[in-house]
Write a protein that holds these residues in place. Structure first.
Motif, PDB file in Angstrom:
ATOM      1  N   ASP A  17      56.289  77.888  20.818  1.00 37.86           N
ATOM      2  CA  ASP A  17      56.118  79.343  20.717  1.00 37.86           C
ATOM      3  C   ASP A  17      54.837  79.687  19.981  1.00 37.86           C
ATOM      4  N   HIS A  18      54.582  79.001  18.863  1.00 36.15           N
ATOM      5  CA  HIS A  18      53.381  79.298  18.089  1.00 36.15           C
ATOM      6  C   HIS A  18      52.122  78.977  18.890  1.00 36.15           C
ATOM      7  N   ALA A  19      52.119  77.819  19.555  1.00 37.78           N
ATOM      8  CA  ALA A  19      50.925  77.419  20.312  1.00 37.78           C
ATOM      9  C   ALA A  19      50.635  78.412  21.428  1.00 37.78           C
ATOM     10  N   SER A  20      51.681  78.924  22.074  1.00 32.71           N
ATOM     11  CA  SER A  20      51.439  79.832  23.184  1.00 32.71           C
ATOM     12  C   SER A  20      51.027  81.222  22.705  1.00 32.71           C
ATOM     13  N   THR A  21      51.331  81.568  21.438  1.00 29.11           N
ATOM     14  CA  THR A  21      50.967  82.882  20.924  1.00 29.11           C
ATOM     15  C   THR A  21      49.780  82.822  19.971  1.00 29.11           C
ATOM     16  N   ALA A  22      49.191  81.655  19.796  1.00 30.88           N
ATOM     17  CA  ALA A  22      48.046  81.519  18.897  1.00 30.88           C
ATOM     18  C   ALA A  22      46.905  82.419  19.385  1.00 30.88           C
ATOM     19  N   ARG A  23      46.229  83.029  18.444  1.00 30.42           N
ATOM     20  CA  ARG A  23      45.098  83.897  18.770  1.00 30.42           C
ATOM     21  C   ARG A  23      43.946  83.032  19.256  1.00 30.42           C
ATOM     22  N   PRO A  24      43.394  83.346  20.430  1.00 32.92           N
ATOM     23  CA  PRO A  24      42.271  82.552  20.941  1.00 32.92           C
ATOM     24  C   PRO A  24      41.062  82.636  20.001  1.00 32.92           C
ATOM     25  N   ASN A  25      40.345  81.539  19.888  1.00 35.16           N
ATOM     26  CA  ASN A  25      39.140  81.540  19.051  1.00 35.16           C
ATOM     27  C   ASN A  25      37.943  82.042  19.865  1.00 35.16           C
ATOM     28  N   ARG A  26      36.793  82.036  19.235  1.00 42.08           N
ATOM     29  CA  ARG A  26      35.563  82.565  19.842  1.00 42.08           C
ATOM     30  C   ARG A  26      35.243  81.897  21.178  1.00 42.08           C
ATOM     31  N   LEU A  27      35.302  80.560  21.234  1.00 37.36           N
ATOM     32  CA  LEU A  27      34.983  79.861  22.479  1.00 37.36           C
ATOM     33  C   LEU A  27      35.999  80.196  23.563  1.00 37.36           C
ATOM     34  N   ALA A  28      37.275  80.180  23.238  1.00 35.32           N
ATOM     35  CA  ALA A  28      38.306  80.501  24.226  1.00 35.32           C
ATOM     36  C   ALA A  28      38.151  81.930  24.738  1.00 35.32           C
ATOM     37  N   ARG A  29      37.802  82.863  23.857  1.00 33.71           N
ATOM     38  CA  ARG A  29      37.586  84.254  24.283  1.00 33.71           C
ATOM     39  C   ARG A  29      36.375  84.349  25.214  1.00 33.71           C
ATOM     40  N   SER A  30      35.310  83.604  24.900  1.00 36.03           N
ATOM     41  CA  SER A  30      34.105  83.618  25.745  1.00 36.03           C
ATOM     42  C   SER A  30      34.397  83.051  27.130  1.00 36.03           C
ATOM     43  N   VAL A  31      35.137  81.965  27.192  1.00 34.98           N
ATOM     44  CA  VAL A  31      35.497  81.363  28.482  1.00 34.98           C
ATOM     45  C   VAL A  31      36.386  82.323  29.266  1.00 34.98           C
ATOM     46  N   ALA A  32      37.316  82.990  28.579  1.00 35.75           N
ATOM     47  CA  ALA A  32      38.211  83.941  29.256  1.00 35.75           C
ATOM     48  C   ALA A  32      37.422  85.103  29.865  1.00 35.75           C
ATOM     49  N   LYS A  33      36.350  85.534  29.228  1.00 38.45           N
ATOM     50  CA  LYS A  33      35.523  86.623  29.767  1.00 38.45           C
ATOM     51  C   LYS A  33      34.938  86.235  31.127  1.00 38.45           C
ATOM     52  N   LEU A  34      34.676  84.950  31.313  1.00 32.66           N
ATOM     53  CA  LEU A  34      34.110  84.500  32.583  1.00 32.66           C
ATOM     54  C   LEU A  34      35.100  84.684  33.732  1.00 32.66           C
ATOM     55  N   ASP A  35      36.399  84.793  33.412  1.00 25.52           N
ATOM     56  CA  ASP A  35      37.409  85.006  34.453  1.00 25.52           C
ATOM     57  C   ASP A  35      37.283  86.383  35.096  1.00 25.52           C
ATOM     58  N   ARG A  36      36.551  87.284  34.468  1.00 22.84           N
ATOM     59  CA  ARG A  36      36.347  88.627  35.020  1.00 22.84           C
ATOM     60  C   ARG A  36      35.269  88.648  36.109  1.00 22.84           C
ATOM     61  N   VAL A  37      34.485  87.581  36.158  1.00 23.22           N
ATOM     62  CA  VAL A  37      33.414  87.462  37.149  1.00 23.22           C
ATOM     63  C   VAL A  37      34.048  87.109  38.497  1.00 23.22           C
ATOM     64  N   PRO A  38      33.497  87.595  39.602  1.00 24.16           N
ATOM     65  CA  PRO A  38      34.046  87.224  40.917  1.00 24.16           C
ATOM     66  C   PRO A  38      34.189  85.706  41.059  1.00 24.16           C
ATOM     67  N   ALA A  39      35.288  85.286  41.656  1.00 27.19           N
ATOM     68  CA  ALA A  39      35.645  83.861  41.759  1.00 27.19           C
ATOM     69  C   ALA A  39      34.515  83.007  42.330  1.00 27.19           C
ATOM     70  N   ALA A  40      33.786  83.539  43.302  1.00 27.11           N
ATOM     71  CA  ALA A  40      32.718  82.758  43.934  1.00 27.11           C
ATOM     72  C   ALA A  40      31.580  82.438  42.959  1.00 27.11           C
ATOM     73  N   LEU A  41      31.354  83.305  41.975  1.00 28.58           N
ATOM     74  CA  LEU A  41      30.266  83.106  41.012  1.00 28.58           C
ATOM     75  C   LEU A  41      30.714  82.374  39.746  1.00 28.58           C
ATOM     76  N   ARG A  42      32.008  82.325  39.514  1.00 26.70           N
ATOM     77  CA  ARG A  42      32.546  81.797  38.256  1.00 26.70           C
ATOM     78  C   ARG A  42      32.084  80.374  37.926  1.00 26.70           C
ATOM     79  N   PRO A  43      32.193  79.400  38.837  1.00 23.63           N
ATOM     80  CA  PRO A  43      31.757  78.033  38.489  1.00 23.63           C
ATOM     81  C   PRO A  43      30.285  77.965  38.115  1.00 23.63           C
ATOM     82  N   TRP A  44      29.440  78.629  38.881  1.00 27.09           N
ATOM     83  CA  TRP A  44      28.001  78.612  38.599  1.00 27.09           C
ATOM     84  C   TRP A  44      27.726  79.212  37.227  1.00 27.09           C
ATOM     85  N   LEU A  45      28.326  80.368  36.943  1.00 24.88           N
ATOM     86  CA  LEU A  45      28.081  81.045  35.678  1.00 24.88           C
ATOM     87  C   LEU A  45      28.637  80.236  34.497  1.00 24.88           C
ATOM     88  N   ARG A  46      29.827  79.665  34.657  1.00 28.80           N
ATOM     89  CA  ARG A  46      30.413  78.840  33.593  1.00 28.80           C
ATOM     90  C   ARG A  46      29.487  77.666  33.267  1.00 28.80           C
TER      91      ARG A  46
END
Length: 171
Positions: free
Chosen positions: A4-33
């Motif tokens: 429960d704790h692991a699944s509710t842990a607050r994402p850190n800076r890197l995890a938040r940055s990677v998650a932002k890339l999920d907002r990019v269109p799927a076709a561009l996501r791998p290139w941008l990542r």
């Protein structure tokens, strides 16, 4: 409670940055990542690492068997294999340490078992217990499992990586 704790842990800076890339269109996501990670860690961009999957519990990175990473027998160079495994383990740790902590590679052991064939892929994982430890402690260490396979599906190298984390030094 551990899961429960692991699944509710607050994402850190890197995890938040990677998650932002999920907002990019799927076709561009791998290139941008790949572009973002290559800029953040320049050597990974030079080697042409492909950040195929990045999540706090699992990171998968690949490298093509191309000239810039080849050895004298046209296989992926031992140093490129080490970079692949180190980057996968470092990223999964980096996505889990608290923002007030700094991840550091402590031990890297690589055993070469057989000649690699073609492109390579590394998958590093952390358990819920390991992730929870990183969130609860400002200092510690963890052994990070990583499987490195080649195009044949075999594992030409076996690796052990121990990562530590410490409080970020004050400026």
């Amino acid at each position: 409670m551990l899961a429960d704790h692991a699944s509710t842990a607050r994402p850190n800076r890197l995890a938040r940055s990677v998650a932002k890339l999920d907002r990019v269109p799927a076709a561009l996501r791998p290139w941008l990542r790949n572009k973002v990670m290559g800029r953040a860690v320049p050597f990974t961009g030079t080697a042409g690492l492909d950040f195929a999957h990045m999540a706090p519990e699992r990171v998968e990175i690949a490298v093509a068997n191309v000239r810039r990473v080849q050895n004298h027998i046209q296989g992926v160079h031992a140093a490129a294999m080490a970079l692949l495994a180190e980057t996968a383990t470092g990223m999964v740790v980096g996505m889990n340490v608290r923002d007030d902590c700094l991840p550091l590679a402590k031990t890297m052991r690589i055993d070469f078992k057989r000649r690699a064939q073609g492109a390579m892929r590394a998958v590093a994982t952390l358990s819920d217990a390991q992730r929870q430890l990183m969130q609860q402690s400002d200092k510690g260490e963890v052994s990070v499992p990583v499987l490195v396979s080649d195009e044949s599906g075999e594992q030409p190298i076996q690796c052990e990586f121990i990562w530590a984390w410490i409080p970020t030094p004050k400026k």
